[in-house]
Design a protein around this motif. Sequence first.
Motif: not given
Length: 385
Positions: A370-385
């Motif tokens: 998993g690339a860095m931007n994918i990690m950011k995508l997972i995190i952002s979806r988790g905190i903004l959902a």
Amino acid sequence: MDFNLSEEEKLLKDNIHEFLQKKLRPIMRTIDQEERIPREFVREAGKMGIWGTVFSKDVGGLQLPMTSAVLIAEELGWADFSLATGVMYVLEEGWGYVLDRLGSSELRQEVLPKVVEGEYFLGVASTEPTGGSDVASIRTQAIKKDGNYVIRGQKIYISGALEAKEWGGGHLVLAKTNPQEKHKGISIIYVPTTDERVKVTKINNMGRMGISTAIVNYEDVSVPQKNLVGEENKGFYHAMEGFNHARVLVAGICLGAAKAILDQGIEYIKNREAFGQKLKDFQAIAFEAAELYTRLEMARLLTYKAAWALDKGVKDAHVIVAMAKLTAPQVALDIAKSVMMWMGGYGYSKDALIEAGFRGIVSYLVGAEGAMNIMKLIISRGILA
């Protein structure tokens, strides 16, 4: 809240450290130069239980929690900070966990005891030429025929394909069993790489030279339906579970590599003199060392929390895991870069071995698990959902 390791964890960590200090650290340069992890080491590590840390005891595993697996990952990263051996550990543990938990009893007994012993290599085959992070878009198909699955397709940037071909073992292959669906049509199927219809072509990477990376073609490879791992058409969800466990181990590996490199750097600046004083006495270097040491400790605490969250089944564990995977490789790379600059020309040379760590760590920023931007995508979806 207790930040101390238990007595069992201390004993495990000390025993593994002693073993790797004797058996792995002295051959790190050889692994990088000869581009292979010696079979004799792999088998010896198997006797220590390293390749089956989280596996069930009925297949020869230690059945330890992910927190213990992270401690071993750190030690492997410390002993071989080119990361080649660490990559193998991530694959065996992260994806062996999936096979152990979701595979049939027959398949588990066929594959996992040999993985534990260091006789088989086990990995995952997910990435394709059309994309890696977008798992739902894979094109490899698995068609049911006469009680078997017939696998047809191509994977790329697959770790350990040459080892699996030579040693035995194989990969958990993500394939479409219902091509009309996207992520809901994917299954995971264990495919032995030793099958003659599995064609492997090596890719030359810049780092982690001791473990192969390859293009793998599946040319109508027929495997029995018992090789299905988990439920049919649920492979996407099973794979996400595998990636979570692999990612926290990646973070652990990077922590160990970063510690090994930073320790070398600190020892260097404590002894090297310039302009009549030690390098450590220059505030610019001393403050940078302080910041890197602090960031490494922050990454360690986050990684331990991620492993704990997986063990406890915390609802948002995948978000914490993504945070650890986002943080640890970046901290490790910054440490490698700074230490190379402290050392000057020596740091740039292969004699220091820092460059081997630098090359290996980069793989975990550009895409592996998993690339860095994918990690950011997972995190952002988790905190903004």
